[in-house]
Design a protein around this motif. Structure first.
Motif, PDB file in Angstrom:
ATOM      1  N   GLY A  76     -16.513  50.228 -40.229  1.00 13.38           N
ATOM      2  CA  GLY A  76     -17.794  50.843 -39.856  1.00 13.38           C
ATOM      3  C   GLY A  76     -18.662  49.913 -39.044  1.00 13.38           C
ATOM      4  N   ILE A  77     -18.720  48.649 -39.436  1.00 13.38           N
ATOM      5  CA  ILE A  77     -19.519  47.666 -38.693  1.00 13.38           C
ATOM      6  C   ILE A  77     -18.927  47.459 -37.294  1.00 13.38           C
ATOM      7  CG2 ILE A  77     -20.180  45.224 -38.591  1.00 13.38           C
ATOM      8  CD1 ILE A  77     -20.372  45.404 -41.717  1.00 13.38           C
ATOM      9  N   GLY A  78     -17.607  47.354 -37.236  1.00 10.96           N
ATOM     10  CA  GLY A  78     -16.964  47.204 -35.924  1.00 10.96           C
ATOM     11  C   GLY A  78     -17.224  48.404 -35.025  1.00 10.96           C
ATOM     12  N   PHE A  79     -17.122  49.609 -35.582  1.00 11.52           N
ATOM     13  CA  PHE A  79     -17.399  50.820 -34.802  1.00 11.52           C
ATOM     14  C   PHE A  79     -18.863  50.852 -34.377  1.00 11.52           C
ATOM     15  CE2 PHE A  79     -13.792  53.426 -37.009  1.00 11.52           C
ATOM     16  CZ  PHE A  79     -12.845  52.664 -36.334  1.00 11.52           C
ATOM     17  N   ALA A  80     -19.754  50.405 -35.252  1.00  9.36           N
ATOM     18  CA  ALA A  80     -21.190  50.382 -34.912  1.00  9.36           C
ATOM     19  C   ALA A  80     -21.454  49.424 -33.756  1.00  9.36           C
ATOM     20  CB  ALA A  80     -22.022  49.994 -36.131  1.00  9.36           C
ATOM     21  N   LEU A  81     -20.762  48.303 -33.723  1.00  9.25           N
ATOM     22  CA  LEU A  81     -20.933  47.361 -32.607  1.00  9.25           C
ATOM     23  C   LEU A  81     -20.434  47.979 -31.296  1.00  9.25           C
ATOM     24  CD1 LEU A  81     -19.932  44.045 -34.393  1.00  9.25           C
ATOM     25  CD2 LEU A  81     -22.228  44.716 -33.619  1.00  9.25           C
ATOM     26  N   ILE A  82     -19.337  48.720 -31.378  1.00  8.24           N
ATOM     27  CA  ILE A  82     -18.862  49.426 -30.179  1.00  8.24           C
ATOM     28  C   ILE A  82     -19.883  50.477 -29.752  1.00  8.24           C
ATOM     29  CG2 ILE A  82     -17.079  50.995 -29.312  1.00  8.24           C
ATOM     30  CD1 ILE A  82     -15.094  49.387 -31.124  1.00  8.24           C
ATOM     31  N   ALA A  83     -20.473  51.186 -30.733  1.00  3.21           N
ATOM     32  CA  ALA A  83     -21.506  52.177 -30.421  1.00  3.21           C
ATOM     33  C   ALA A  83     -22.716  51.510 -29.772  1.00  3.21           C
ATOM     34  CB  ALA A  83     -21.920  52.928 -31.685  1.00  3.21           C
ATOM     35  N   ALA A  84     -23.038  50.293 -30.209  1.00  2.00           N
ATOM     36  CA  ALA A  84     -24.150  49.563 -29.579  1.00  2.00           C
ATOM     37  C   ALA A  84     -23.821  49.279 -28.113  1.00  2.00           C
ATOM     38  CB  ALA A  84     -24.424  48.257 -30.339  1.00  2.00           C
ATOM     39  N   GLY A  85     -22.580  48.956 -27.837  1.00  2.00           N
ATOM     40  CA  GLY A  85     -22.164  48.766 -26.446  1.00  2.00           C
ATOM     41  C   GLY A  85     -22.302  50.057 -25.649  1.00  2.00           C
ATOM     42  N   ALA A  86     -21.944  51.176 -26.278  1.00  2.00           N
ATOM     43  CA  ALA A  86     -22.078  52.478 -25.615  1.00  2.00           C
ATOM     44  C   ALA A  86     -23.542  52.759 -25.289  1.00  2.00           C
ATOM     45  CB  ALA A  86     -21.508  53.588 -26.494  1.00  2.00           C
ATOM     46  N   PHE A  87     -24.437  52.362 -26.169  1.00  2.00           N
ATOM     47  CA  PHE A  87     -25.870  52.552 -25.923  1.00  2.00           C
ATOM     48  C   PHE A  87     -26.262  51.908 -24.594  1.00  2.00           C
ATOM     49  CE2 PHE A  87     -30.026  50.480 -26.066  1.00  2.00           C
ATOM     50  CZ  PHE A  87     -30.860  51.575 -26.135  1.00  2.00           C
ATOM     51  N   PHE A  88     -25.771  50.697 -24.345  1.00  2.00           N
ATOM     52  CA  PHE A  88     -26.144  50.000 -23.125  1.00  2.00           C
ATOM     53  C   PHE A  88     -25.508  50.611 -21.876  1.00  2.00           C
ATOM     54  CE2 PHE A  88     -27.308  46.815 -26.267  1.00  2.00           C
ATOM     55  CZ  PHE A  88     -28.592  46.516 -25.828  1.00  2.00           C
TER      56      PHE A  88
ATOM     57  N   THR B 148     -12.718  58.779 -29.304  1.00  2.00           N
ATOM     58  CA  THR B 148     -11.484  58.230 -29.866  1.00  2.00           C
ATOM     59  C   THR B 148     -11.732  57.608 -31.234  1.00  2.00           C
ATOM     60  OG1 THR B 148     -10.480  57.835 -27.705  1.00  2.00           O
ATOM     61  CG2 THR B 148      -9.654  56.513 -29.528  1.00  2.00           C
ATOM     62  N   LEU B 149     -12.794  56.839 -31.361  1.00  2.00           N
ATOM     63  CA  LEU B 149     -13.098  56.205 -32.646  1.00  2.00           C
ATOM     64  C   LEU B 149     -13.418  57.230 -33.728  1.00  2.00           C
ATOM     65  CD1 LEU B 149     -15.213  53.130 -31.529  1.00  2.00           C
ATOM     66  CD2 LEU B 149     -12.873  53.141 -32.425  1.00  2.00           C
ATOM     67  N   ILE B 150     -14.170  58.250 -33.362  1.00  2.00           N
ATOM     68  CA  ILE B 150     -14.528  59.284 -34.331  1.00  2.00           C
ATOM     69  C   ILE B 150     -13.286  60.056 -34.771  1.00  2.00           C
ATOM     70  CG2 ILE B 150     -15.786  61.462 -34.632  1.00  2.00           C
ATOM     71  CD1 ILE B 150     -17.928  60.207 -32.701  1.00  2.00           C
ATOM     72  N   VAL B 151     -12.463  60.456 -33.799  1.00  2.00           N
ATOM     73  CA  VAL B 151     -11.241  61.199 -34.116  1.00  2.00           C
ATOM     74  C   VAL B 151     -10.305  60.323 -34.952  1.00  2.00           C
ATOM     75  CG1 VAL B 151      -9.145  62.226 -33.119  1.00  2.00           C
ATOM     76  CG2 VAL B 151     -11.389  62.787 -32.164  1.00  2.00           C
ATOM     77  N   PHE B 152     -10.155  59.055 -34.557  1.00  2.00           N
ATOM     78  CA  PHE B 152      -9.270  58.167 -35.300  1.00  2.00           C
ATOM     79  C   PHE B 152      -9.750  57.959 -36.732  1.00  2.00           C
ATOM     80  CE2 PHE B 152      -8.030  54.070 -36.974  1.00  2.00           C
ATOM     81  CZ  PHE B 152      -6.657  54.197 -36.934  1.00  2.00           C
ATOM     82  N   ALA B 153     -11.048  57.794 -36.918  1.00  2.00           N
ATOM     83  CA  ALA B 153     -11.587  57.598 -38.274  1.00  2.00           C
ATOM     84  C   ALA B 153     -11.247  58.804 -39.156  1.00  2.00           C
ATOM     85  CB  ALA B 153     -13.096  57.371 -38.223  1.00  2.00           C
ATOM     86  N   GLY B 154     -11.415  60.006 -38.613  1.00  2.00           N
ATOM     87  CA  GLY B 154     -11.070  61.210 -39.371  1.00  2.00           C
ATOM     88  C   GLY B 154      -9.574  61.307 -39.632  1.00  2.00           C
ATOM     89  N   PHE B 155      -8.773  61.035 -38.620  1.00  2.00           N
ATOM     90  CA  PHE B 155      -7.311  61.108 -38.747  1.00  2.00           C
ATOM     91  C   PHE B 155      -6.820  60.097 -39.773  1.00  2.00           C
ATOM     92  CE2 PHE B 155      -2.928  60.304 -37.546  1.00  2.00           C
ATOM     93  CZ  PHE B 155      -2.451  61.557 -37.232  1.00  2.00           C
ATOM     94  N   SER B 156      -7.337  58.888 -39.681  1.00  2.00           N
ATOM     95  CA  SER B 156      -6.943  57.828 -40.600  1.00  2.00           C
ATOM     96  C   SER B 156      -7.279  58.195 -42.040  1.00  2.00           C
ATOM     97  CB  SER B 156      -7.634  56.518 -40.216  1.00  2.00           C
ATOM     98  OG  SER B 156      -7.335  55.507 -41.135  1.00  2.00           O
ATOM     99  N   THR B 157      -8.460  58.739 -42.234  1.00  2.00           N
ATOM    100  CA  THR B 157      -8.904  59.083 -43.580  1.00  2.00           C
ATOM    101  C   THR B 157      -8.165  60.290 -44.137  1.00  2.00           C
ATOM    102  OG1 THR B 157     -11.096  58.173 -43.136  1.00  2.00           O
ATOM    103  CG2 THR B 157     -10.917  59.740 -44.956  1.00  2.00           C
ATOM    104  N   PHE B 158      -8.129  61.377 -43.373  1.00  2.00           N
ATOM    105  CA  PHE B 158      -7.619  62.639 -43.908  1.00  2.00           C
ATOM    106  C   PHE B 158      -6.108  62.816 -43.777  1.00  2.00           C
ATOM    107  CE2 PHE B 158     -12.112  63.514 -42.913  1.00  2.00           C
ATOM    108  CZ  PHE B 158     -12.536  63.748 -44.208  1.00  2.00           C
ATOM    109  N   TYR B 159      -5.497  62.255 -42.745  1.00  2.00           N
ATOM    110  CA  TYR B 159      -4.052  62.422 -42.567  1.00  2.00           C
ATOM    111  C   TYR B 159      -3.274  61.234 -43.144  1.00  2.00           C
ATOM    112  CZ  TYR B 159       0.486  63.109 -40.372  1.00  2.00           C
ATOM    113  OH  TYR B 159       1.834  63.270 -40.161  1.00  2.00           O
ATOM    114  N   LEU B 160      -3.706  60.026 -42.805  1.00  2.00           N
ATOM    115  CA  LEU B 160      -2.985  58.840 -43.263  1.00  2.00           C
ATOM    116  C   LEU B 160      -3.423  58.364 -44.641  1.00  2.00           C
ATOM    117  CD1 LEU B 160      -2.875  56.768 -39.938  1.00  2.00           C
ATOM    118  CD2 LEU B 160      -1.050  58.162 -40.951  1.00  2.00           C
ATOM    119  N   GLY B 161      -4.571  58.865 -45.110  1.00  2.00           N
ATOM    120  CA  GLY B 161      -5.063  58.433 -46.414  1.00  2.00           C
ATOM    121  C   GLY B 161      -5.566  57.001 -46.414  1.00  2.00           C
ATOM    122  N   GLN B 162      -6.005  56.527 -45.249  1.00  2.00           N
ATOM    123  CA  GLN B 162      -6.526  55.168 -45.111  1.00  2.00           C
ATOM    124  C   GLN B 162      -7.992  55.250 -44.696  1.00  2.00           C
ATOM    125  OE1 GLN B 162      -3.995  53.068 -42.341  1.00  2.00           O
ATOM    126  NE2 GLN B 162      -2.147  53.630 -43.432  1.00  2.00           N
TER     127      GLN B 162
END
Length: 112
Positions: free
Chosen positions: A96-108, A75-89
């Motif tokens: 990125g830091i927030g997503f990285a912290l979520i990824a750290a949680g996924a690691f555990f 969801t985060l990966i798809v949203f990041a792409g959608f936000s950038t390429f479709y919404l222009g945001q």
């Protein structure tokens, strides 16, 4: 290998529909909200048609917590792409830091 990869592929497609259903209308604020809801429900139907089998198939090889984590990371990966390429945001450093912290949680979640 299919039981491991098929759920990931289906969840990725599912998330494309889900993200579109939730956010497509932000570029079309003139569209009446009732119309937006109807279109989004139609998109969500396809999201469910992919997510439900993804979880059913995935439950054969992944525990539920891992399936949910896979879905959230996708969801985060798809949203990041959608936000950038479709919404222009584009994604900022803070995002990125927030997503990285979520990824750290996924690691555990996946750690033995």
């Amino acid at each position: 290998m299919q039981p491991y990869l098929l759920p990931i592929g289906l969840l990725t497609l599912s998330n494309l529909f889900m993200t579109t259903a939730w956010y497509w209308h932000l570029k079309y604020k003139g569209v009446p909200i009732v119309t937006v809801i109807a279109i989004s429900w139609g998109l969500a139907f396809f999201e469910y048609c992919l997510a439900v089998p993804a979880n059913r198939i995935g439950s054969e090889v992944y525990p539920a917590a891992q399936l949910k984590t896979i879905q959230e990371v996708i969801t985060l990966i798809v949203f990041a792409g959608f936000s950038t390429f479709y919404l222009g945001q584009p994604v900022t450093w803070n995002h990125g830091i927030g997503f990285a912290l979520i990824a750290a949680g996924a690691f555990f979640i996946f750690r033995g």
